[in-house]
Write a protein that holds these residues in place. Structure first.
Motif, PDB file in Angstrom:
ATOM      1  N   LEU A  88       0.897  -1.139   0.050  1.00  0.00           N
ATOM      2  CA  LEU A  88      -0.135   0.067   0.000  1.00  0.00           C
ATOM      3  C   LEU A  88       0.925   1.194   0.063  1.00  0.00           C
ATOM      4  N   GLY A  89       1.867   1.104   0.556  1.00  0.00           N
ATOM      5  CA  GLY A  89       2.979   2.451   0.730  1.00  0.00           C
ATOM      6  C   GLY A  89       3.788   2.517  -0.497  1.00  0.00           C
ATOM      7  N   ASP A  90       3.708   1.528  -1.415  1.00  0.00           N
ATOM      8  CA  ASP A  90       4.684   1.657  -2.563  1.00  0.00           C
ATOM      9  C   ASP A  90       3.966   2.503  -3.722  1.00  0.00           C
ATOM     10  N   TRP A  91       4.853   3.818  -3.957  1.00  0.00           N
ATOM     11  CA  TRP A  91       4.098   4.703  -5.074  1.00  0.00           C
ATOM     12  C   TRP A  91       4.532   4.488  -6.214  1.00  0.00           C
ATOM     13  N   SER A  92       5.427   3.411  -6.403  1.00  0.00           N
ATOM     14  CA  SER A  92       6.059   3.096  -7.894  1.00  0.00           C
ATOM     15  C   SER A  92       4.714   3.166  -8.818  1.00  0.00           C
ATOM     16  N   GLY A  93       5.108   3.396 -10.128  1.00  0.00           N
ATOM     17  CA  GLY A  93       4.120   3.674 -11.040  1.00  0.00           C
ATOM     18  C   GLY A  93       3.385   1.917 -11.404  1.00  0.00           C
ATOM     19  N   GLU A  94       4.198   0.892 -11.148  1.00  0.00           N
ATOM     20  CA  GLU A  94       3.689  -0.533 -11.288  1.00  0.00           C
ATOM     21  C   GLU A  94       2.743  -0.630 -10.150  1.00  0.00           C
ATOM     22  N   ALA A  95       3.114  -0.504  -9.016  1.00  0.00           N
ATOM     23  CA  ALA A  95       2.381  -0.692  -7.793  1.00  0.00           C
ATOM     24  C   ALA A  95       0.984   0.003  -7.742  1.00  0.00           C
ATOM     25  N   SER A  96       1.074   1.448  -8.079  1.00  0.00           N
ATOM     26  CA  SER A  96       0.026   2.217  -8.177  1.00  0.00           C
ATOM     27  C   SER A  96      -1.013   1.954  -9.159  1.00  0.00           C
ATOM     28  N   PRO A 106      -6.440   2.832  -0.005  1.00  0.00           N
ATOM     29  CA  PRO A 106      -5.072   2.909   0.816  1.00  0.00           C
ATOM     30  C   PRO A 106      -5.663   2.500   2.162  1.00  0.00           C
ATOM     31  N   ASP A 107      -6.756   2.423   2.630  1.00  0.00           N
ATOM     32  CA  ASP A 107      -6.929   2.187   4.105  1.00  0.00           C
ATOM     33  C   ASP A 107      -7.566   0.677   4.233  1.00  0.00           C
ATOM     34  N   PHE A 108      -7.131  -0.161   3.159  1.00  0.00           N
ATOM     35  CA  PHE A 108      -7.511  -1.635   3.324  1.00  0.00           C
ATOM     36  C   PHE A 108      -6.831  -2.188   4.466  1.00  0.00           C
ATOM     37  N   TRP A 130       2.277  -8.109  -6.994  1.00  0.00           N
ATOM     38  CA  TRP A 130       2.879  -6.849  -6.872  1.00  0.00           C
ATOM     39  C   TRP A 130       4.438  -7.485  -6.801  1.00  0.00           C
ATOM     40  N   GLN A 131       4.631  -8.644  -6.272  1.00  0.00           N
ATOM     41  CA  GLN A 131       5.732  -9.210  -5.808  1.00  0.00           C
ATOM     42  C   GLN A 131       6.556  -9.965  -6.864  1.00  0.00           C
ATOM     43  N   SER A 132       5.900  -9.705  -8.141  1.00  0.00           N
ATOM     44  CA  SER A 132       6.367 -10.684  -9.604  1.00  0.00           C
ATOM     45  C   SER A 132       7.166 -11.778  -8.959  1.00  0.00           C
ATOM     46  N   PRO A 133       6.570 -12.648  -8.586  1.00  0.00           N
ATOM     47  CA  PRO A 133       7.109 -14.047  -8.203  1.00  0.00           C
ATOM     48  C   PRO A 133       7.407 -14.886  -9.644  1.00  0.00           C
ATOM     49  N   SER A 134       8.372 -15.906  -9.544  1.00  0.00           N
ATOM     50  CA  SER A 134       8.406 -16.582 -10.769  1.00  0.00           C
ATOM     51  C   SER A 134       7.428 -17.770 -10.703  1.00  0.00           C
TER      52      SER A 134
END
Length: 500
Positions: A88-96, A106-108, A130-134
């Protein structure tokens, strides 16, 4: 993204300490890029296989190769993922963008306990992506979610480019998402190309072909057995003909002829030995001709109709859903044989309203059966323990219902902890023994395999008591003939119940 192009299971076996018989036995399979559907009845080891692949469980024997970063999305949504606040705190373009696509607020994290299970499931999968796992293993992604959320999930899962494994009772989802399906039917494991519909068709076709072949082998076996009887009778006749009993000791010519026949052993004796070899081969082929067993499903649900005019009489009212949101309803009533389905979007207040209704039902406690959306693991173990303590005859009745709902009773009773689908079947079976007046089911098709859903539909159609269910499964609602009570949300977030 994945550092390896695929994942492989090599002779994978796993047994729980409570049951030495392997739940998964020498499974070998290749999982390519894209999603593999893991399908099979409740209790066949689908969740266990996911946990083995991602490394949450260690195999009894065998190995898993090709896994680097792996994430497992479990069925339960009790707790927020460990690093959910970081997401929730990641404001990168991909996460957003991901939060926007899956409508994650944001309050989830702060109000996790008040989120609907559908909202939690959406957040759980967004965090995993979001974690982009293999390797991404997802257990029942469409449990609890409405049609809009399902479409959001499907579109985002299609963007995933790693090795995916998915357990789901959602046939359409498996068809749209999967490149192959692994079918667990212990002790058999079969891998089919394509989605569920294609896999199911090939599985049924293979079973029908195996049945035809087995029938031919049985006919050949019976023919050889019949021929064996005839040849034994012939051999016995030749033996009697070659016997010296009754011959005079002085009849040397006759005795010499019998001796020469014994040296050649007779035609019938030779044919008998040849046929015996052919019959042994036929027996071996028949024993090797495996045909998947199909278990009987479908039950009559022995309820009893309440003698009261109504089992619920609720005047118009209002309850609070949150600090600034309410749910209102008009005068409503439920008759002893009504079938009511409450529908609405995730977060509209369906489960809250059900809890309110339960406080006002006009039935004795012992005549009420409740199947909640989720059963916590400790409670599931308690339910299993309670079932094991039932008298022999009562336990037999309960397990017969469980079997008719497509689970294997022996495997369930020996398990350490029933799967979410199995515990719901167990709760229903135990409740049925009380001939209920009202059955309340919150998301009845959650966690159930497809034959179980069909068996449950048939049972509810024939049940004489009142039924109240919350469901996003419109086909299920239609099949049980339920009247809809829809909860609609206005522009300010307030909910209102409408019935028709």
């Amino acid at each position: 993204m994945p550092s390896r192009p695929s994942v492989a299971a090599r002779d994978l076996s796993f047994s729980y300490d409570s049951n030495p018989e392997p739940l998964i036995n020498e499974l070998s399979a290749h999982f390519p890029i894209g999603f593999t559907g893991i399908v099979g009845a409740n209790g066949t080891g689908k969740t266990t296989l996911l946990r083995l692949i991602v490394g949450e469980l260690g195999p009894t024997n065998g190995s898993v190769e090709g896994v680097s970063e792996a994430v497992y999305c479990e069925q339960r949504t009790d707790n927020a993922p460990a690093t959910f606040s970081d997401f929730l705190g990641d404001w990168s373009g991909e996460a957003s963008e991901l939060r926007g696509r899956l409508e994650i607020e944001p309050d989830f994290f702060d109000r996790w306990d008040s989120l609907s299970h559908g909202e939690r499931k959406r957040a759980q999968i967004a965090h995993a992506l979001w974690q982009s796992p293999s390797v991404l293993a997802i257990d029942e992604p469409t449990n609890h979610i409405d049609a809009n959320a399902r479409e959001l999930l499907l579109n985002n899962l299609k963007r995933y480019r790693g090795v995916g494994l998915i357990v789901s009772h959602d046939r359409a989802l498996l068809d749209e998402l999967c490149v192959q399906c692994l079918w667990l039917d212990p002790p058999q494991v079969q891998l089919f190309a394509g989605g569920y519909t294609q896999a199911h068709g090939e599985k049924q076709s293979g079973r029908e072909s195996a049945l035809r072949e087995r029938k031919k082998l049985m006919q050949e076996q019976r023919r050889l057995q019949s021929e064996m009887v005839k040849r034994r009778e012939r051999a016995a006749g030749e033996h009697r003909a070659r016997s010296k009993r009754g011959l005079s000791r002085k009849d040397s010519d006759a005795r010499e002829k019998i001796d020469r026949a014994r040296v050649t052993d007779g035609d019938a004796g030779s044919e008998l030995r040849q046929l015996d070899g052919r019959l042994s081969q036929a027996d071996a082929r028949l024993q090797a001709a495996h045909v998947d067993k199909e278990y009987d499903t479908g039950i009559w649900l022995p309820g009893s109709r309440s003698q009261r005019d109504t089992v619920l009489q609720l005047p118009a009212g209002k309850i609070s859903l949150s600090a600034d949101r309410d749910l209102t309803w008009p005068d409503i009533a439920i008759k002893p044989d009504d079938r009511i389905a409450i529908t609405g979007a995730n977060g509209s207040g369906k489960s809250t309203f059900i809890r309110h209704i339960l406080q006002h039902l006009n039935v004795p406690a012992e005549k009420l059966v409740i199947l909640p959306q989720e059963v916590a693991a400790p409670v599931a173990r308690e339910v299993l323990q309670e079932a094991r303590k039932q008298p022999r005859e009562q336990l037999g009745h309960i397990m017969n219902v469980v079997s008719r709902l497509n689970s294997r009773p022996a495997r369930l009773l020996q398990s350490h902890e029933p799967s979410p689908g199995e515990v719901r079947k167990l709760l229903l079976a135990m409740g049925m023994s009380r001939s209920p007046h009202v059955i309340v089911m919150d998301e009845p098709t959650n966690h159930l395999d497809l034959p179980s859903i069909e068996a449950l539909e048939k049972a509810l159609i024939d049940c004489p008591c009142a039924l109240l269910l919350v469901s996003h499964d419109q086909q299920f609602i239609d099949n049980v003939g339920a009247q809809r009570w829809a909860i609609e949300v206005d522009g300010e977030g307030n909910s209102k119940l409408k019935s028709w």
